[in-house]
Design a protein around this motif. Structure first.
Motif, PDB file in Angstrom:
ATOM      1  N   ASP A   4       0.801   5.514   6.897  1.00  0.00           N
ATOM      2  CA  ASP A   4       1.154   6.318   8.252  1.00  0.00           C
ATOM      3  C   ASP A   4      -0.107   6.899   8.551  1.00  0.00           C
ATOM      4  OD1 ASP A   4       4.028   5.989   7.595  1.00  0.00           O
ATOM      5  OD2 ASP A   4       4.062   7.741   6.624  1.00  0.00           O
ATOM      6  N   GLU A   5      -1.051   7.166   8.120  1.00  0.00           N
ATOM      7  CA  GLU A   5      -2.541   7.524   8.387  1.00  0.00           C
ATOM      8  C   GLU A   5      -3.124   6.602   9.134  1.00  0.00           C
ATOM      9  OE1 GLU A   5      -4.278  11.017   5.457  1.00  0.00           O
ATOM     10  OE2 GLU A   5      -3.848   9.021   4.351  1.00  0.00           O
ATOM     11  N   VAL A   6      -3.117   5.309   8.621  1.00  0.00           N
ATOM     12  CA  VAL A   6      -3.710   4.082   9.577  1.00  0.00           C
ATOM     13  C   VAL A   6      -2.931   4.082  10.816  1.00  0.00           C
ATOM     14  CG1 VAL A   6      -4.337   1.756   9.453  1.00  0.00           C
ATOM     15  CG2 VAL A   6      -4.541   3.152   7.415  1.00  0.00           C
ATOM     16  N   SER A   7      -1.597   3.875  10.688  1.00  0.00           N
ATOM     17  CA  SER A   7      -0.926   3.957  12.045  1.00  0.00           C
ATOM     18  C   SER A   7      -1.418   4.859  12.963  1.00  0.00           C
ATOM     19  CB  SER A   7       0.590   3.941  11.565  1.00  0.00           C
ATOM     20  OG  SER A   7       1.435   3.763  12.739  1.00  0.00           O
ATOM     21  N   GLY A  15       0.866  -1.206  -0.177  1.00  0.00           N
ATOM     22  CA  GLY A  15       0.043  -0.095   0.068  1.00  0.00           C
ATOM     23  C   GLY A  15       0.871   1.352   0.031  1.00  0.00           C
ATOM     24  N   VAL A  16       0.192   2.289  -0.332  1.00  0.00           N
ATOM     25  CA  VAL A  16       0.696   3.654  -0.510  1.00  0.00           C
ATOM     26  C   VAL A  16       1.407   4.106   1.101  1.00  0.00           C
ATOM     27  CG1 VAL A  16       0.335   6.193  -0.853  1.00  0.00           C
ATOM     28  CG2 VAL A  16      -0.838   4.359  -2.234  1.00  0.00           C
ATOM     29  N   ALA A  17       2.564   4.499   1.236  1.00  0.00           N
ATOM     30  CA  ALA A  17       3.185   4.737   2.179  1.00  0.00           C
ATOM     31  C   ALA A  17       2.381   5.767   3.134  1.00  0.00           C
ATOM     32  CB  ALA A  17       4.662   4.981   2.302  1.00  0.00           C
ATOM     33  N   ILE A  18       2.226   6.687   2.547  1.00  0.00           N
ATOM     34  CA  ILE A  18       1.425   7.780   3.278  1.00  0.00           C
ATOM     35  C   ILE A  18      -0.059   7.474   3.985  1.00  0.00           C
ATOM     36  CG2 ILE A  18       0.180   8.882   1.264  1.00  0.00           C
ATOM     37  CD1 ILE A  18       0.584  11.552   2.386  1.00  0.00           C
ATOM     38  N   VAL A  19      -0.526   6.732   3.193  1.00  0.00           N
ATOM     39  CA  VAL A  19      -1.737   5.951   3.839  1.00  0.00           C
ATOM     40  C   VAL A  19      -1.683   5.103   5.020  1.00  0.00           C
ATOM     41  CG1 VAL A  19      -4.312   4.766   3.356  1.00  0.00           C
ATOM     42  CG2 VAL A  19      -2.958   6.394   1.643  1.00  0.00           C
TER      43      VAL A  19
END
Length: 449
Positions: free
Chosen positions: A85-88, A79-83
């Motif tokens: 990060d948002e999930v984290s 998955g897209v890294a920035i997303v």
């Protein structure tokens, strides 16, 4: 197969599946605004269009585009890294526990994540998965497709669908006595099809059981925004593990728990089933196992990128002070309040009808009432070679136009009968649905008793 004029209703109402927008739930404006911009970045070059969008939607779209360049390009397989990060960050705020973004896999809906984990788990028919009865049929279907052994444990109406650990242990020992290796336990919370929400004490029992028996806990938590108890908000298994001292605040495991928790854009107040956005969060998995999960994800190259962005928008919505927050808060509060009213209305009406017993609808999008069918009716159904609750559901459809699912589609104790219905139709239509169903059922009972 008949002329539509042969039926005593004008339209079919599909209460058989949790598909909110198909039944009129409106999409969240901010989600669609950002997605429209990332799908067509040319819009960002048109001043008149840019001026028509709120500034936070513009900036969020640009932020995603800076990372993905184009939603038509493959992303990383996890998955897209920035997303991620948002999930984290979402999980850390929800559970007060630090989460490594590398333990998160973005998937095309939660179902794809479940399939990946089941493929890692099941090696042959000697591998068993403890699965609730009743259950969302994804789990039994995947167990069958992968040639695993379905080890069902019964949840009971008598316990308001709480897990009876004696039943769980019985299913475990029965499977082991057959020579099966029990590798995991599935828990759906809030419940599908039951509409129940597990107590924290019950969740603690489940965690202790999985640690003691060395089982992977598969926590299906896709209905976490659909809570109607009026009490505390959703409590995840990760949060309970932290409260028990199984997991520290920095994410370090203190006991050998393995947990995979699933979430999706399809439910909650978002209801974006068609975008196929979801994720799984892995806790207690070795790097070697995560590498195998990554390999499985890479077979499909990546999940769909618009769905991944929808996940980011779900877990990182407008915040208080943002331009889009008042509209977002109005929309999501309104959707949840309406679902709450419909859930309580459905529960009240069902319990007012003879022979129907509906346990409290505490969460998710469903009721799973037990129906006591008259003996003459069950005997006739058996003579026709059809399950009595299937025959009942067909008659509901043909008499009212309302589609419900017979309980045997989810599993139930022998001799008991249920049906599952959603409460997703808009409130004005839902009142009509309940009136039609009530009239049918009252007449049905008068005829067969």
């Amino acid at each position: 197969q008949k002329d539509s004029s042969a039926y005593p209703f004008d339209a079919v109402v599909k209460c058989n599946i949790g598909n909110p927008q198909a039944l009129g739930q409106k999409p969240i404006t901010f989600t669609r605004q950002v997605l429209s911009l990332v799908m067509n970045p040319e819009l960002l070059t048109e001043e008149s269009i840019v001026n028509a969008y709120p500034a936070d939607a513009i900036s969020r779209a640009q932020k995603y585009l800076d990372f993905v360049k184009s939603v038509g390009a493959y992303s990383a397989s996890n998955g897209v890294a920035i997303v991620r990060d948002e999930v984290s960050e979402f999980l850390k705020n929800r559970d007060s526990v630090k989460v490594n973004p590398n333990d998160i896999f973005l998937t095309s809906g939660a179902s794809e994540a479940v399939e990946m984990l089941m493929r890692v788990l099941i090696r042959s028919n000697n591998d068993a998965v403890l699965t609730p009865i009743p259950q969302y049929p994804l789990y039994s279907a995947l167990t069958t497709v992968l040639d695993g052994y379905f080890a069902g444990y019964y949840m009971g109406d008598e316990t308001k669908w709480e897990l009876n650990m004696a039943e769980v242990k019985k299913a475990l020992f029965d499977a082991r006595n057959l020579g099966k290796t029990v590798r995991a336990m599935v828990v759906i919370n809030p419940g599908n099809p039951t509409g129940s929400v597990l107590s924290i004490e019950n969740m603690k029992e489940i965690i202790n059981f999985c640690v003691e028996e060395k089982l992977l806990l598969l926590a299906d938590e896709v209905y976490q925004r659909n809570i109607y108890t009026g009490k505390s908000p959703f409590i995840s298994f990760r949060r309970v593990a932290n409260q028990m001292g199984t997991l520290s605040d920095d994410g370090t495991l203190l006991k050998p728990l393995q947990l995979a928790s699933f979430h999706s854009t399809s439910k909650g107040v978002v209801g974006e089933c068609g975008l196929r956005g979801g994720f799984v969060d892995l806790l207690g998995f070795s790097n070697e196992i995560k590498e195998q999960v990554y390999k499985l994800a890479s077979i499909k190259l990546c999940s769909n990128v618009p769905g991944q962005i929808a996940v980011g928008l779900m877990v990182n919505p407008p915040r208080e002070g943002d331009v889009s927050y008042p509209k977002y808060a109005e929309e999501t509060t309104g959707i949840h309040a309406s679902l709450f009213r419909r859930a309580k209305r459905l529960e009240t009406v069902l319990n007012s009808l003879p022979g129907i017993n509906c346990k409290p609808i505490e969460g998710a999008l469903y009721a799973f009432p037990q129906i006591t069918l008259p003996d003459r009716y069950t005997q006739k159904a058996e003579e026709e070679g059809v399950s009595p609750d299937t025959k009942y559901a067909i008659e509901v459809l043909e008499s009212t136009g309302v589609v419900v699912v017979p309980g045997n589609g989810f599993g139930q104790r022998n001799g008991s009968y249920h049906f599952r219905t959603t409460f997703l139709p808009p409130e004005d239509i839902f009142d009509q649905v309940l009136e039609r169903f009530s009239a049918f059922h009252s007449k049905f009972m008068e005829e067969w008793l």
